[in-house]
Motif scaffolding. Structure first.
Motif, PDB file in Angstrom:
ATOM      1  N   ARG A   1       0.820  -1.207   0.000  1.00 36.33           N
ATOM      2  CA  ARG A   1       0.000   0.000   0.000  1.00 36.33           C
ATOM      3  C   ARG A   1       0.859   1.264   0.000  1.00 36.33           C
ATOM      4  NH1 ARG A   1      -4.816  -1.485   4.390  1.00 36.33           N
ATOM      5  NH2 ARG A   1      -5.672  -3.275   3.227  1.00 36.33           N
ATOM      6  N   THR A   2       2.091   1.129   0.425  1.00 31.90           N
ATOM      7  CA  THR A   2       2.977   2.294   0.517  1.00 31.90           C
ATOM      8  C   THR A   2       3.868   2.445  -0.702  1.00 31.90           C
ATOM      9  OG1 THR A   2       4.740   1.052   1.605  1.00 31.90           O
ATOM     10  CG2 THR A   2       3.037   2.017   3.021  1.00 31.90           C
ATOM     11  N   GLY A   3       3.967   1.373  -1.509  1.00 35.23           N
ATOM     12  CA  GLY A   3       4.888   1.386  -2.637  1.00 35.23           C
ATOM     13  C   GLY A   3       6.266   0.893  -2.264  1.00 35.23           C
ATOM     14  N   HIS A   4       6.493   0.708  -0.963  1.00 37.15           N
ATOM     15  CA  HIS A   4       7.783   0.213  -0.488  1.00 37.15           C
ATOM     16  C   HIS A   4       7.708  -1.291  -0.233  1.00 37.15           C
ATOM     17  CE1 HIS A   4       9.434   4.213  -0.159  1.00 37.15           C
ATOM     18  NE2 HIS A   4       8.399   4.592   0.574  1.00 37.15           N
ATOM     19  N   LEU A   5       8.863  -1.931  -0.240  1.00 33.17           N
ATOM     20  CA  LEU A   5       8.952  -3.366  -0.016  1.00 33.17           C
ATOM     21  C   LEU A   5       8.480  -3.708   1.394  1.00 33.17           C
ATOM     22  CD1 LEU A   5       9.964  -5.730  -1.775  1.00 33.17           C
ATOM     23  CD2 LEU A   5      12.184  -5.501  -0.659  1.00 33.17           C
TER      24      LEU A   5
END
Length: 278
Positions: free
Chosen positions: A191-195
Motif C-alpha cells: 500500500r505504501t509502494g515500499h517493499l
C-alpha cells in the motif's frame, strides 16, 4: 498481436466503407474516415472480449487441472497484451537475458498492483509461469478460469496448514515439469509502494523442488489505472536482478529471504528495515 489485428481490420473496414460511400470524392472523408475507424475499433474490441467470455464459459473451477493448458495460456497471453495496450503501459526491461532457458524455477518479485502478473507473464512466456495467488482472486470474473487452467494455485494466507498444502502442490508442479512457479513473497500488494516484510515459507518451494530462484523487481505499476483514466501513458520497469542456483539454497529460509529482500531493496531504493522480517 491482438491489438495490431484489431487496428488493421478497423483501418481496412473504415477505408472500405469510405470507398463504398463515395466519401473520397469530397472532403467528407476527413471526418467520416476517423469516425468510422473509431467505431469499428471499439466494436472489434468489444467483440474480442465477448469471444473471451464465450471461450471461458465451458471452464469449470470445480474440475481439477493436472496439466497446463497451452490453448488457454495462449489466449491468456493475447488478452494480457491487449489489456496493457489499452491501458497505455510502456514496459522497460533489464536483465532478462539471465532468465533460465531450460528447466523450471521459482520466480519472486515485489508486488505493487493487480497487473503485476500480466507483465511478468508477457516477458516469461516460454517458462509457463503458474502464480501463487490469494484465494480472493478465485472470484475474479473470467480471470479466475484462465488462472485455473494455467495451474495457478490459491493460497490461504491466514492458515499455515492450508498454505503448506499449496506449497507442496507447487513443489509437485515443479518436480513434474508442468510449469515454473511465481510468487510475491510479501503476500500482499504494498500500500505504501515500499517493499514489505516477506513470508519466507515460500522459499521452501525452491529448496524442496531443487530449482533456482529468479529474483525480479517491478516499478511503476501502481498508478496504471489512474493514469489510464486520465489518458496518460504509464512507464513500468521490470528488472531481473539475479538467478540464485539451487545448489546455494541451503540453510534456513529466513537467510534466503534476507538475501532476496536486500537485493530487491537495493534495486528499488528502499531502506532496509530495522525489524525482523522472517
Amino acid at each position: 498481436m491482438l491489438m495490431n489485428g484489431i487496428l488493421v481490420l478497423a483501418a481496412l473496414g473504415a477505408l472500405g466503407a469510405c470507398f463504398g460511400l463515395g466519401s473520397f470524392s469530397s472532403l467528407a472523408f476527413l471526418w467520416q474516415l476517423p469516425l468510422l475507424f473509431a467505431g469499428l475499433w471499439l466494436g472489434l474490441v468489444l467483440l474480442a472480449f465477448l469471444f473471451l467470455v464465450l471461450w471461458c464459459l465451458p471452464i469449470s473451477l470445480d474440475q481439477p487441472v493436472e496439466a497446463d493448458s497451452k490453448a488457454d495460456r495462449r489466449v491468456l497471453y493475447l488478452y494480457e497484451e491487449l489489456a496493457l495496450t489499452l491501458l497505455q503501459v510502456k514496459i522497460h526491461t533489464t536483465g532478462l537475458e539471465k532468465l533460465p532457458q531450460e528447466g523450471r524455477f521459482l520466480l519472486v518479485c515485489n508486488h505493487l498492483s493487480l497487473l503485476d502478473p500480466l507483465i511478468l507473464h508477457i516477458y516469461t512466456k516460454k517458462s509457463q509461469l503458474a502464480f501463487i495467488s490469494k484465494r480472493e482472486n478465485d472470484q475474479l470474473f473470467i480471470v479466475n478460469k484462465l488462472m485455473h487452467k494455467t495451474l495457478c494455485q490459491p493460497i490461504n494466507r491466514e492458515n499455515d496448514r492450508e498454505a503448506l498444502k499449496t506449497i507442496l502442490k507447487c513443489v509437485d508442479i515443479l518436480e513434474q515439469d508442468k510449469a515454473s512457479i511465481a510468487v510475491f513473497p510479501e503476500g500482499y500488494t504494498s500500500r505504501t509502494g515500499h517493499l514489505q516484510p516477506f513470508r519466507n515459507g515460500v522459499f521452501k518451494i525452491a529448496q524442496r523442488a531443487k530449482v533456482p530462484i529468479v529474483v525480479c523487481t517491478l516499478r511503476g505499476t501502481a498508478p496504471i489505472f489512474r493514469n489510464a483514466a486520465h489518458l496518460r501513458r504509464t512507464h513500468v520497469y521490470l528488472d531481473l536482478l539475479e538467478v540464485l542456483p539451487a545448489s546455494q539454497l541451503k540453510g534456513p529460509t529466513k537467510d534466503i529471504g534476507d538475501y532476496v529482500f536486500a537485493a530487491m531493496a537495493q534495486n528499488l531504493g528502499d531502506p532496509m528495515p530495522d525489524t525482523d522480517h522472517s
